[in-house]
Design a protein around this motif. Structure first.
Motif, PDB file in Angstrom:
ATOM      1  N   ILE A  83       0.816  -1.215   0.000  1.00  0.00           N
ATOM      2  CA  ILE A  83       0.000   0.000   0.000  1.00  0.00           C
ATOM      3  C   ILE A  83       0.846   1.260   0.000  1.00  0.00           C
ATOM      4  O   ILE A  83       0.742   2.075  -0.898  1.00  0.00           O
ATOM      5  CB  ILE A  83      -0.996  -0.011   1.173  1.00  0.00           C
ATOM      6  N   GLY A  84       1.670   1.443   0.980  1.00  0.00           N
ATOM      7  CA  GLY A  84       2.467   2.665   1.016  1.00  0.00           C
ATOM      8  C   GLY A  84       3.411   2.689   2.198  1.00  0.00           C
ATOM      9  O   GLY A  84       3.323   1.869   3.113  1.00  0.00           O
ATOM     10  N   LYS A  85       4.301   3.609   2.163  1.00  0.00           N
ATOM     11  CA  LYS A  85       5.322   3.762   3.201  1.00  0.00           C
ATOM     12  C   LYS A  85       4.679   4.275   4.484  1.00  0.00           C
ATOM     13  O   LYS A  85       3.915   5.224   4.472  1.00  0.00           O
ATOM     14  CB  LYS A  85       6.383   4.751   2.702  1.00  0.00           C
ATOM     15  N   LEU A  86       4.994   3.611   5.593  1.00  0.00           N
ATOM     16  CA  LEU A  86       4.549   4.090   6.893  1.00  0.00           C
ATOM     17  C   LEU A  86       5.490   5.186   7.362  1.00  0.00           C
ATOM     18  O   LEU A  86       6.700   5.115   7.128  1.00  0.00           O
ATOM     19  CB  LEU A  86       4.559   2.942   7.916  1.00  0.00           C
ATOM     20  N   ASN A  87       4.964   6.180   8.025  1.00  0.00           N
ATOM     21  CA  ASN A  87       5.793   7.262   8.543  1.00  0.00           C
ATOM     22  C   ASN A  87       6.355   6.827   9.898  1.00  0.00           C
ATOM     23  O   ASN A  87       5.764   7.103  10.941  1.00  0.00           O
ATOM     24  CB  ASN A  87       4.971   8.551   8.669  1.00  0.00           C
ATOM     25  N   VAL A  88       7.491   6.124   9.879  1.00  0.00           N
ATOM     26  CA  VAL A  88       8.079   5.614  11.112  1.00  0.00           C
ATOM     27  C   VAL A  88       9.189   6.515  11.644  1.00  0.00           C
ATOM     28  O   VAL A  88       9.768   6.231  12.676  1.00  0.00           O
ATOM     29  CB  VAL A  88       8.627   4.178  10.927  1.00  0.00           C
ATOM     30  N   ALA A  89       9.478   7.600  10.963  1.00  0.00           N
ATOM     31  CA  ALA A  89      10.558   8.492  11.394  1.00  0.00           C
ATOM     32  C   ALA A  89      10.308   9.038  12.797  1.00  0.00           C
ATOM     33  O   ALA A  89      11.240   9.197  13.582  1.00  0.00           O
ATOM     34  CB  ALA A  89      10.729   9.637  10.398  1.00  0.00           C
ATOM     35  N   GLU A  90       9.049   9.301  13.115  1.00  0.00           N
ATOM     36  CA  GLU A  90       8.746   9.855  14.431  1.00  0.00           C
ATOM     37  C   GLU A  90       8.719   8.787  15.522  1.00  0.00           C
ATOM     38  O   GLU A  90       8.669   9.088  16.695  1.00  0.00           O
ATOM     39  CB  GLU A  90       7.422  10.621  14.391  1.00  0.00           C
ATOM     40  N   HIS A  91       8.747   7.523  15.128  1.00  0.00           N
ATOM     41  CA  HIS A  91       8.764   6.414  16.085  1.00  0.00           C
ATOM     42  C   HIS A  91      10.139   5.747  16.031  1.00  0.00           C
ATOM     43  O   HIS A  91      10.389   4.896  15.188  1.00  0.00           O
ATOM     44  CB  HIS A  91       7.666   5.404  15.761  1.00  0.00           C
ATOM     45  N   LYS A  92      11.012   6.121  16.927  1.00  0.00           N
ATOM     46  CA  LYS A  92      12.403   5.668  16.885  1.00  0.00           C
ATOM     47  C   LYS A  92      12.545   4.152  16.987  1.00  0.00           C
ATOM     48  O   LYS A  92      13.464   3.580  16.439  1.00  0.00           O
ATOM     49  CB  LYS A  92      13.199   6.350  17.994  1.00  0.00           C
ATOM     50  N   ARG A  93      11.648   3.514  17.676  1.00  0.00           N
ATOM     51  CA  ARG A  93      11.763   2.069  17.881  1.00  0.00           C
ATOM     52  C   ARG A  93      11.269   1.256  16.691  1.00  0.00           C
ATOM     53  O   ARG A  93      11.294   0.042  16.721  1.00  0.00           O
ATOM     54  CB  ARG A  93      10.995   1.661  19.122  1.00  0.00           C
ATOM     55  N   MET A  94      10.806   1.902  15.662  1.00  0.00           N
ATOM     56  CA  MET A  94      10.288   1.192  14.493  1.00  0.00           C
ATOM     57  C   MET A  94      11.339   1.068  13.386  1.00  0.00           C
ATOM     58  O   MET A  94      11.000   0.770  12.259  1.00  0.00           O
ATOM     59  CB  MET A  94       9.051   1.911  13.947  1.00  0.00           C
ATOM     60  N   GLY A  95      12.603   1.274  13.717  1.00  0.00           N
ATOM     61  CA  GLY A  95      13.667   1.200  12.723  1.00  0.00           C
ATOM     62  C   GLY A  95      13.786  -0.167  12.072  1.00  0.00           C
ATOM     63  O   GLY A  95      14.248  -0.291  10.938  1.00  0.00           O
ATOM     64  N   TRP A  96      13.356  -1.217  12.789  1.00  0.00           N
ATOM     65  CA  TRP A  96      13.432  -2.574  12.242  1.00  0.00           C
ATOM     66  C   TRP A  96      12.582  -2.713  10.997  1.00  0.00           C
ATOM     67  O   TRP A  96      12.833  -3.569  10.151  1.00  0.00           O
ATOM     68  CB  TRP A  96      12.994  -3.599  13.287  1.00  0.00           C
ATOM     69  N   LEU A  97      11.567  -1.867  10.865  1.00  0.00           N
ATOM     70  CA  LEU A  97      10.643  -1.975   9.734  1.00  0.00           C
ATOM     71  C   LEU A  97      11.347  -1.735   8.405  1.00  0.00           C
ATOM     72  O   LEU A  97      11.028  -2.380   7.402  1.00  0.00           O
ATOM     73  CB  LEU A  97       9.498  -0.981   9.919  1.00  0.00           C
ATOM     74  N   ASP A  98      12.325  -0.843   8.391  1.00  0.00           N
ATOM     75  CA  ASP A  98      13.065  -0.577   7.155  1.00  0.00           C
ATOM     76  C   ASP A  98      13.890  -1.779   6.714  1.00  0.00           C
ATOM     77  O   ASP A  98      14.226  -1.913   5.548  1.00  0.00           O
ATOM     78  CB  ASP A  98      13.984   0.633   7.334  1.00  0.00           C
ATOM     79  N   LYS A  99      14.224  -2.652   7.653  1.00  0.00           N
ATOM     80  CA  LYS A  99      15.061  -3.814   7.344  1.00  0.00           C
ATOM     81  C   LYS A  99      14.238  -5.057   7.018  1.00  0.00           C
ATOM     82  O   LYS A  99      14.778  -6.097   6.726  1.00  0.00           O
ATOM     83  CB  LYS A  99      15.976  -4.107   8.528  1.00  0.00           C
ATOM     84  N   LEU A 100      12.920  -4.948   7.084  1.00  0.00           N
ATOM     85  CA  LEU A 100      12.052  -6.103   6.909  1.00  0.00           C
ATOM     86  C   LEU A 100      11.527  -6.164   5.479  1.00  0.00           C
ATOM     87  O   LEU A 100      10.594  -5.468   5.111  1.00  0.00           O
ATOM     88  CB  LEU A 100      10.881  -6.011   7.894  1.00  0.00           C
ATOM     89  N   ASP A 101      12.165  -6.997   4.654  1.00  0.00           N
ATOM     90  CA  ASP A 101      11.693  -7.190   3.287  1.00  0.00           C
ATOM     91  C   ASP A 101      10.917  -8.506   3.222  1.00  0.00           C
ATOM     92  O   ASP A 101      10.752  -9.192   4.233  1.00  0.00           O
ATOM     93  CB  ASP A 101      12.865  -7.173   2.299  1.00  0.00           C
ATOM     94  N   ALA A 102      10.432  -8.866   2.054  1.00  0.00           N
ATOM     95  CA  ALA A 102       9.607 -10.076   1.904  1.00  0.00           C
ATOM     96  C   ALA A 102      10.369 -11.328   2.324  1.00  0.00           C
ATOM     97  O   ALA A 102       9.819 -12.208   2.987  1.00  0.00           O
ATOM     98  CB  ALA A 102       9.124 -10.203   0.465  1.00  0.00           C
ATOM     99  N   GLY A 103      11.663 -11.402   1.972  1.00  0.00           N
ATOM    100  CA  GLY A 103      12.460 -12.579   2.322  1.00  0.00           C
ATOM    101  C   GLY A 103      12.651 -12.716   3.818  1.00  0.00           C
ATOM    102  O   GLY A 103      12.470 -13.801   4.388  1.00  0.00           O
ATOM    103  N   SER A 104      13.008 -11.610   4.470  1.00  0.00           N
ATOM    104  CA  SER A 104      13.223 -11.694   5.915  1.00  0.00           C
ATOM    105  C   SER A 104      11.903 -11.898   6.653  1.00  0.00           C
ATOM    106  O   SER A 104      11.859 -12.548   7.698  1.00  0.00           O
ATOM    107  CB  SER A 104      13.956 -10.452   6.431  1.00  0.00           C
ATOM    108  N   LEU A 105      10.798 -11.370   6.104  1.00  0.00           N
ATOM    109  CA  LEU A 105       9.500 -11.601   6.727  1.00  0.00           C
ATOM    110  C   LEU A 105       9.151 -13.086   6.682  1.00  0.00           C
ATOM    111  O   LEU A 105       8.692 -13.647   7.678  1.00  0.00           O
ATOM    112  CB  LEU A 105       8.409 -10.781   6.037  1.00  0.00           C
ATOM    113  N   LYS A 106       9.395 -13.725   5.542  1.00  0.00           N
ATOM    114  CA  LYS A 106       9.116 -15.162   5.436  1.00  0.00           C
ATOM    115  C   LYS A 106       9.916 -15.945   6.468  1.00  0.00           C
ATOM    116  O   LYS A 106       9.397 -16.853   7.100  1.00  0.00           O
ATOM    117  CB  LYS A 106       9.444 -15.669   4.030  1.00  0.00           C
TER     118      LYS A 106
END
Length: 171
Positions: A83-106
């Motif tokens: 759908i679209g990019k989540l605005n996680v910049a204001e949530h410092k603890r959500m940095g893991w989201l940028d590292k989570l691609d389809a392969g790592s999610l699986k």
């Protein structure tokens, strides 16, 4: 012109996933309610409960937490993917989201399934007296199937990432 209309329609269709993510949020709420319901049932019995039963309750709570975490990972990463990019910049603890691609999610989903299966197998072993041997054997077979599947997924992901590095000149 027909092709452009088809493309616009297909792109707009991704928003059909949004209500599904809301449904997953409701499932998260249901799991939270169940978690606290289990705690409320446990508290009055805390001084009389056997250690083994307390461990089984703890394993059930851990099971709920693992599933809840899995839902959060799937919701966030799927939203970002489709759908679209989540605005996680204001949530410092959500940095893991940028590292989570389809392969790592699986891989994370597979690891969570193995962990959940391990908990159920451990519960079965703790109730060994009440579970027939053939049923216990099926628990072990199913668990080993999950373990082997997760291992093979990890190996395939490693090979795919190695191949993509070689093709991009990374080695």
């Amino acid at each position: 012109m027909m092709e452009r209309a088809l493309e616009k329609g297909m792109l707009a269709a991704r928003w059909l996933l949004a209500p599904i993510y809301i449904g997953l949020s409701l499932m998260l709420l249901a799991l939270a309610i169940k978690f606290y319901q289990e705690l409320v049932h446990l508290l009055p019995q805390i001084l009389e409960i056997r250690e083994m039963d307390l461990i089984l309750v703890a394993l059930s709570l851990i099971d709920i937490v693992l599933i809840a975490g899995l839902i959060v990972m799937v919701m966030y990463s799927s939203y970002e993917t489709f759908i679209g990019k989540l605005n996680v910049a204001e949530h410092k603890r959500m940095g893991w989201l940028d590292k989570l691609d389809a392969g790592s999610l699986k891989l994370k989903v597979a690891a969570a399934i193995v962990a959940i299966s391990s908990i159920h197998l451990l519960k079965a072993f703790m109730n060994l007296d009440s579970i027939p041997n053939d049923k216990l054997l099926w628990y072990v077979i199913i668990h080993l199937t999950f373990v082997v599947s997760a291992l093979l997924m990890g190996i395939m992901d490693h090979i795919a990432s190695k191949d993509s590095k070689e093709q991009s000149g990374g080695l």
